[in-house]
Design an enzyme around this catalytic site. Structure first.
Site, PDB file in Angstrom:
ATOM      1  N   LYS A  18       8.530  -0.096   5.411  1.00 46.83           N
ATOM      2  CA  LYS A  18       7.942   1.213   5.115  1.00 46.83           C
ATOM      3  C   LYS A  18       9.028   2.119   4.581  1.00 46.83           C
ATOM      4  CE  LYS A  18       4.953   4.661   7.268  1.00 46.83           C
ATOM      5  NZ  LYS A  18       4.220   4.987   8.501  1.00 46.83           N
ATOM      6  N   ASP A  74      -1.595  10.707  14.507  1.00 51.12           N
ATOM      7  CA  ASP A  74      -2.414  10.366  13.332  1.00 51.12           C
ATOM      8  C   ASP A  74      -3.246   9.109  13.582  1.00 51.12           C
ATOM      9  OD1 ASP A  74      -3.381  10.793  10.747  1.00 51.12           O
ATOM     10  OD2 ASP A  74      -1.887   9.461   9.864  1.00 51.12           O
ATOM     11  N   VAL A  86       4.409   0.979   1.691  1.00 50.67           N
ATOM     12  CA  VAL A  86       4.711  -0.198   2.508  1.00 50.67           C
ATOM     13  C   VAL A  86       4.810  -1.420   1.600  1.00 50.67           C
ATOM     14  CG1 VAL A  86       3.967  -1.658   4.414  1.00 50.67           C
ATOM     15  CG2 VAL A  86       3.511   0.799   4.480  1.00 50.67           C
ATOM     16  N   GLY A 136       0.601   5.651   0.924  1.00 54.92           N
ATOM     17  CA  GLY A 136      -0.130   6.794   1.436  1.00 54.92           C
ATOM     18  C   GLY A 136       0.504   8.095   0.993  1.00 54.92           C
ATOM     19  N   GLY A 137       0.182   9.177   1.708  1.00 56.12           N
ATOM     20  CA  GLY A 137       0.672  10.494   1.319  1.00 56.12           C
ATOM     21  C   GLY A 137       2.131  10.723   1.628  1.00 56.12           C
ATOM     22  N   ALA A 144       4.419   7.695   2.653  1.00 54.59           N
ATOM     23  CA  ALA A 144       5.247   6.498   2.581  1.00 54.59           C
ATOM     24  C   ALA A 144       4.538   5.378   1.836  1.00 54.59           C
ATOM     25  CB  ALA A 144       5.621   6.039   3.990  1.00 54.59           C
ATOM     26  N   GLY A 182       0.823  -1.203   0.000  1.00 55.85           N
ATOM     27  CA  GLY A 182       0.000   0.000   0.000  1.00 55.85           C
ATOM     28  C   GLY A 182       0.854   1.249   0.000  1.00 55.85           C
TER      29      GLY A 182
END
Length: 368
Positions: free
Chosen positions: A43, A139, A28, A23-24, A26, A21
């Site tokens: 990560k 977060d 993974v 994200g904004g 990093a 996956g």
């Protein structure tokens, strides 16, 4: 700097297998430690983040030293970290199979109170260890709580993504705090962020408590505590509106606890995960009964009091004043003053929206 690794690439004793996956901030990957054949999650900080933040590499490595302090069965374990020859920053973590809480809620809907408390108390137990060392997650959201099954044990919680935890202890290196501020801009989730984070005020362990309170509400009701059509409405609700609870929840043992956990000011909240956990452990889940389509109790928005300056009226002066009944112009004066107060409130909201535009602009500039 090169891009992200591909399956088959090796570095630091690990071989990349597949992308899990992104994200904004990093990506993974699933990888294998070549020496032990152990499967891990790696990560990797996205290249544009590294390029956008001056001196991010040494700060990131110091940050990981902070995260290494957290050892708890309900927190993802960190194994290793480093920097590749091409400059990519990475950390190898425990690979967990399961679904995150966001996925489970979408698939199954609300949780029974007993299950919700089972999940939340585990998450708070892990978070309490971080708070004891003055580390703030910053977060927390349903997608950062992984649910796994271990043998006959169901819903074992793993708290994810402590990589942006903010060290706030007096003995911490300031550079650790600087890098978490930079990452926070890219990773923050407004639907679960405490008001002080959105207002760029001091952040502490109570900020995590606020997020966990919103997550508990969502598990119990099956809907997010903060719902809005635009990001600007989200910001406004987080800063000014107490959560609107269904009557069955507000009048249960969990009602006052949720109100305290999600208070708009840190002074009115539980100070840490440990305090929030202690309150929840006193609740008898069997005494709480869900009511379908129950009345929702919507509190009035709390507009902030204005500081008195020369020529600037305070909130009290903006409020409609009592008007003598015998004077005929009174109704008109009352209506005028009411409109003035409403105009002041509208102006305040517009200022908040403008600030939101600025924050979003900064985000897009640093990510392009």
């Amino acid at each position: 700097m090169t891009g992200l690794p591909k399956p088959g690439d090796e570095f630091g004793g690990y071989k990349i297998e597949k992308l899990l996956g992104q994200g904004g901030c990093a990506a993974v990957f699933q990888a294998e430690q070549t020496r032990t054949n152990r499967k891990v999650a790696i990560k990797i900080v996205l290249p544009h983040i590294i390029e956008a933040v001056a001196g991010v590499a040494p700060r990131f490595l110091r940050e990981i030293d902070v995260v290494k302090r957290i050892e708890h069965p309900n927190v993802i374990r960190l194994f290793d970290f480093g920097q590749t020859d091409s400059g990519l920053l990475w950390m190898a973590m425990e690979l967990v199979s399961g679904k995150d809480l966001q996925e489970v809620l979408r698939a199954e809907g609300r949780f029974e109170p007993e299950r919700a408390l089972h999940v939340m108390t585990q998450a708070l137990s892990g978070l309490a260890v971080a708070h004891d060392t003055q580390i703030v997650h910053r977060d927390l959201k349903p997608s950062n709580l992984m649910l796994t099954d271990q043998g006959v044990n169901r819903d074992i919680v793993k708290v994810l993504d402590f990589g942006i935890g903010k060290a706030i202890g007096a003995d911490e290196d300031k550079t650790v705090q600087e890098v978490t501020e930079a990452f926070g801009d890219a990773l923050g989730s407004p639907h679960y962020m405490a008001p002080e984070l959105l207002k760029r005020e001091a952040v502490g362990t109570a900020s995590d408590v606020y997020s966990m309170g919103l997550i508990l509400f969502e598990m119990l009701t099956g809907r997010p505590a903060v719902e809005a059509d635009t990001i600007f409405e989200v910001y406004a609700k987080q800063v000014y509106n107490d959560i609107a609870m269904p009557k069955w929840l507000a009048h249960s043992a969990l009602g006052p606890i949720l109100n305290k956990a999600t208070a708009k000011t840190t002074a009115d909240r539980y100070g840490s995960a440990k305090e929030f956990l202690a309150a929840l452990q006193k609740v008898d889940a069997g005494s709480i009964t869900y009511v379908e389509n129950d009345e929702v109790l919507t509190p009035e928005p709390k507009m902030p009091a204005r500081k008195s300056r020369a020529g600037v009226p305070t909130a009290e002066k903006l409020a409609p004043a009592p008007v003598p009944a015998k004077k005929s112009p009174a109704p008109r004066r009352k209506k005028t003053r009411k409109k003035k107060a409403q105009s002041q409130q509208t102006a305040l909201l517009l200022l908040l929206l403008a600030a939101s535009f600025i924050l979003l602009a900064i985000y897009f500039l640093t990510n392009t």
